[in-house]
Write a protein that holds these residues in place. Sequence first.
Motif, PDB file in Angstrom:
ATOM      1  N   GLY A 140       0.839  -1.033  -0.038  1.00 42.33           N
ATOM      2  CA  GLY A 140      -0.004  -0.031  -0.007  1.00 42.33           C
ATOM      3  C   GLY A 140       0.915   1.220   0.002  1.00 42.33           C
ATOM      4  O   GLY A 140       1.923   1.209   0.610  1.00 42.33           O
ATOM      5  N   ASP A 141       0.270   2.185  -0.536  1.00 40.22           N
ATOM      6  CA  ASP A 141       0.894   3.772  -0.598  1.00 40.22           C
ATOM      7  C   ASP A 141       2.373   3.432  -1.096  1.00 40.22           C
ATOM      8  O   ASP A 141       3.308   4.214  -0.651  1.00 40.22           O
ATOM      9  N   SER A 142       2.558   2.760  -2.284  1.00 37.47           N
ATOM     10  CA  SER A 142       3.945   2.403  -2.642  1.00 37.47           C
ATOM     11  C   SER A 142       4.133   2.964  -4.147  1.00 37.47           C
ATOM     12  O   SER A 142       5.442   2.630  -4.524  1.00 37.47           O
ATOM     13  N   ASP A 170       4.128   5.911  -7.420  1.00 30.94           N
ATOM     14  CA  ASP A 170       3.855   7.200  -8.051  1.00 30.94           C
ATOM     15  C   ASP A 170       2.700   7.132  -9.116  1.00 30.94           C
ATOM     16  O   ASP A 170       2.080   8.377  -9.298  1.00 30.94           O
ATOM     17  N   GLU A 184      -6.283   2.754  -5.647  1.00 29.64           N
ATOM     18  CA  GLU A 184      -6.207   3.619  -4.459  1.00 29.64           C
ATOM     19  C   GLU A 184      -5.739   3.228  -3.220  1.00 29.64           C
ATOM     20  O   GLU A 184      -4.883   3.836  -2.424  1.00 29.64           O
ATOM     21  N   ARG A 185      -5.656   1.752  -3.268  1.00 29.20           N
ATOM     22  CA  ARG A 185      -4.688   1.160  -1.923  1.00 29.20           C
ATOM     23  C   ARG A 185      -3.343   1.528  -2.232  1.00 29.20           C
ATOM     24  O   ARG A 185      -2.414   1.851  -1.250  1.00 29.20           O
ATOM     25  N   LEU A 242      -1.715   3.584  -4.574  1.00 28.62           N
ATOM     26  CA  LEU A 242      -0.946   4.947  -4.836  1.00 28.62           C
ATOM     27  C   LEU A 242      -0.545   5.625  -3.601  1.00 28.62           C
ATOM     28  O   LEU A 242      -1.209   5.650  -2.697  1.00 28.62           O
ATOM     29  N   ARG A 243       0.687   6.394  -3.789  1.00 30.45           N
ATOM     30  CA  ARG A 243       0.866   7.229  -2.759  1.00 30.45           C
ATOM     31  C   ARG A 243      -0.194   8.520  -2.966  1.00 30.45           C
ATOM     32  O   ARG A 243      -0.791   8.739  -3.939  1.00 30.45           O
ATOM     33  N   PRO A 244      -0.333   9.295  -1.868  1.00 32.21           N
ATOM     34  CA  PRO A 244      -0.934  10.623  -2.067  1.00 32.21           C
ATOM     35  C   PRO A 244      -0.468  11.258  -3.040  1.00 32.21           C
ATOM     36  O   PRO A 244       0.839  11.613  -3.314  1.00 32.21           O
ATOM     37  N   GLY A 284      -0.596  10.425  -6.365  1.00 32.11           N
ATOM     38  CA  GLY A 284      -0.265   9.610  -7.204  1.00 32.11           C
ATOM     39  C   GLY A 284      -1.218   9.495  -8.292  1.00 32.11           C
ATOM     40  O   GLY A 284      -2.525   9.916  -8.280  1.00 32.11           O
ATOM     41  N   TRP A 297      -4.181  14.519  -1.967  1.00 31.26           N
ATOM     42  CA  TRP A 297      -3.069  14.816  -1.329  1.00 31.26           C
ATOM     43  C   TRP A 297      -3.540  14.421   0.208  1.00 31.26           C
ATOM     44  O   TRP A 297      -4.415  14.704   0.618  1.00 31.26           O
ATOM     45  N   ALA A 298      -2.490  13.946   0.796  1.00 29.28           N
ATOM     46  CA  ALA A 298      -2.790  13.692   2.374  1.00 29.28           C
ATOM     47  C   ALA A 298      -3.095  14.855   3.136  1.00 29.28           C
ATOM     48  O   ALA A 298      -2.196  16.025   2.602  1.00 29.28           O
TER      49      ALA A 298
END
Length: 253
Positions: free
Chosen positions: A95-97, A99, A120-121, A123-125, A127, A252-253
């Motif tokens: 997850g979140d890995s 771009d 969605e799982r 991608l990084r914010p 991405g 973005w987070a």
Amino acid sequence: MSGSFTDHFGSVAGAYAHFRPTYPPPLFDWLAAVAPARQRAWDCATGTGQAAIALAGHFAEVVASDASAAQLAAASPCPRVHYRLAAAENSGLEGDSLDLVTVAQALHWFDRPRFFAEVERVLRPGGVLAIWSYGIPQLEGEAADDQLQHFYADIVGPYWPPEKALVENGYSDLVLPFEILETPSFAMDVAWSLEQLLGYCASWSASARYCAALGSDPIDHLRPALAAVWGEAETPRRLHWPLTIKASRLGWA
């Protein structure tokens, strides 16, 4: 969609690797420019790796997955590309890995709600998800183009899987899950001999399904029809495919 995988291209993986057109370099320049970083990209349903290898010129690592072992076996090796056998909807990636996630000429085969959840799982914010497709090319010469269009619509036309309708309408009904990005226009242009064009047509999923259903090769219909209007077989003719591209950015987070 059921989410079960049907390998439409396993029987034509060699032709797919050899005869499919390559995507324009400016497309990958643009993808790298809109990605939040250039560390890691995932080319989903990579086939034999055409897009993945181009991405490797811009990203430190490219994960190139496909659910077809035959397609991956025909893929070209590249130091920055890591091939893996995996379904689009269940990549096995962290997850979140990522771009960037790309899908070239394949999203119409997916269980899209499940795939979008997987994107969605992983991608990084910030991405980006980018998808593109192309339909039947325009072939130089009216008589030659008429024969190609006839082959596409009438000879192998009944053997196109129903998912192909999404490509034929230019993904016009497709809605991506995140913030929509404005995309430039891109196209593919080649100059091919008669044999190169025939090889490309042999790589179509409909050609494979025709062979399976009828026990004969549909290219046997196309070859004499094109040869009659082509001229010297080695003389190249231009082909043009407009690309349909859509992209969206995870918040973005």
